[in-house]
Design a protein around this motif. Structure first.
Motif, PDB file in Angstrom:
ATOM      1  N   VAL A  77       0.871  -1.169   0.000  1.00 32.29           N
ATOM      2  CA  VAL A  77       0.000   0.000   0.000  1.00 32.29           C
ATOM      3  C   VAL A  77       0.909   1.221   0.000  1.00 32.29           C
ATOM      4  N   ARG A 107      -1.536   7.514  -8.563  1.00 32.67           N
ATOM      5  CA  ARG A 107      -2.151   6.182  -8.424  1.00 32.67           C
ATOM      6  C   ARG A 107      -1.749   5.284  -9.587  1.00 32.67           C
ATOM      7  N   THR A 130       0.492   1.860  -9.044  1.00 31.72           N
ATOM      8  CA  THR A 130       0.007   0.529  -9.416  1.00 31.72           C
ATOM      9  C   THR A 130       0.879  -0.092 -10.503  1.00 31.72           C
ATOM     10  N   SER A 175      -0.618  -2.718  -4.549  1.00 30.86           N
ATOM     11  CA  SER A 175      -2.001  -3.194  -4.494  1.00 30.86           C
ATOM     12  C   SER A 175      -2.959  -2.010  -4.386  1.00 30.86           C
ATOM     13  N   HIS A 176      -2.554  -1.004  -3.611  1.00 28.25           N
ATOM     14  CA  HIS A 176      -3.355   0.203  -3.397  1.00 28.25           C
ATOM     15  C   HIS A 176      -2.425   1.402  -3.308  1.00 28.25           C
ATOM     16  N   LEU A 215      -2.850   5.153  -1.474  1.00 29.67           N
ATOM     17  CA  LEU A 215      -3.696   5.998  -0.633  1.00 29.67           C
ATOM     18  C   LEU A 215      -3.060   7.365  -0.471  1.00 29.67           C
ATOM     19  N   THR A 227      -8.710  -1.048   4.148  1.00 32.40           N
ATOM     20  CA  THR A 227      -7.664  -1.522   3.241  1.00 32.40           C
ATOM     21  C   THR A 227      -7.053  -2.820   3.759  1.00 32.40           C
TER      22      THR A 227
END
Length: 131
Positions: A89, A100, A104, A109-110, A112, A124
């Motif tokens: 993350v 973003r 990725t 995976s994420h 924030l 999350t």
């Protein structure tokens, strides 16, 4: 099967790599409150070495880490067979579509944006552990 799933949710190791003590404390407290084990580091080089030793289920990784930024750490972890399956993350100071997208593409995976809310952190974690 339910017992294995419950055990995974209750006993996850979560690495928090952030240069900001306040953010680290917020994430760490929520990780502990959810029943997981938080491990905290302050720079990118330390994040890589601890991740390879600990093999956490999730890494919260600041993109602005000293010594090696979060994007580089993410890319190296995803390129290493030992850590390629770890959920990463990325935590960014800005909420931009380009950030973003880049995160990725590095394998996160994420991605924030700060400031992180407790709800965002816990949601999350739960989402990633249920994969």
């Amino acid at each position: 099967m339910h017992d294995r799933f419950s055990k995974k949710l209750q006993m996850a190791k979560i690495l928090i790599a952030d240069e900001f003590i306040e953010e680290t404390n917020i994430i760490s407290n929520i990780v502990g409150w959810l029943g997981h084990t938080p491990v905290c580091v302050r720079d990118g080089e330390e994040a890589l070495s601890v991740a390879k030793f600990l093999l956490p289920e999730i890494v919260f990784l600041s993109v602005t880490l000293p010594k090696k930024n979060g994007y580089l750490v993410c890319r190296e972890m995803k390129g290493d067979p030992l850590t390629e399956k770890v959920n990463i993350v990325l935590v960014d100071p800005e909420d931009k579509k380009s950030t973003r997208f880049y995160g990725t593409n590095q394998g996160a995976s994420h991605v924030l944006a700060r400031p992180l809310s407790g709800e965002t952190i816990s949601r999350t974690i739960r989402k990633l552990l249920c994969k």
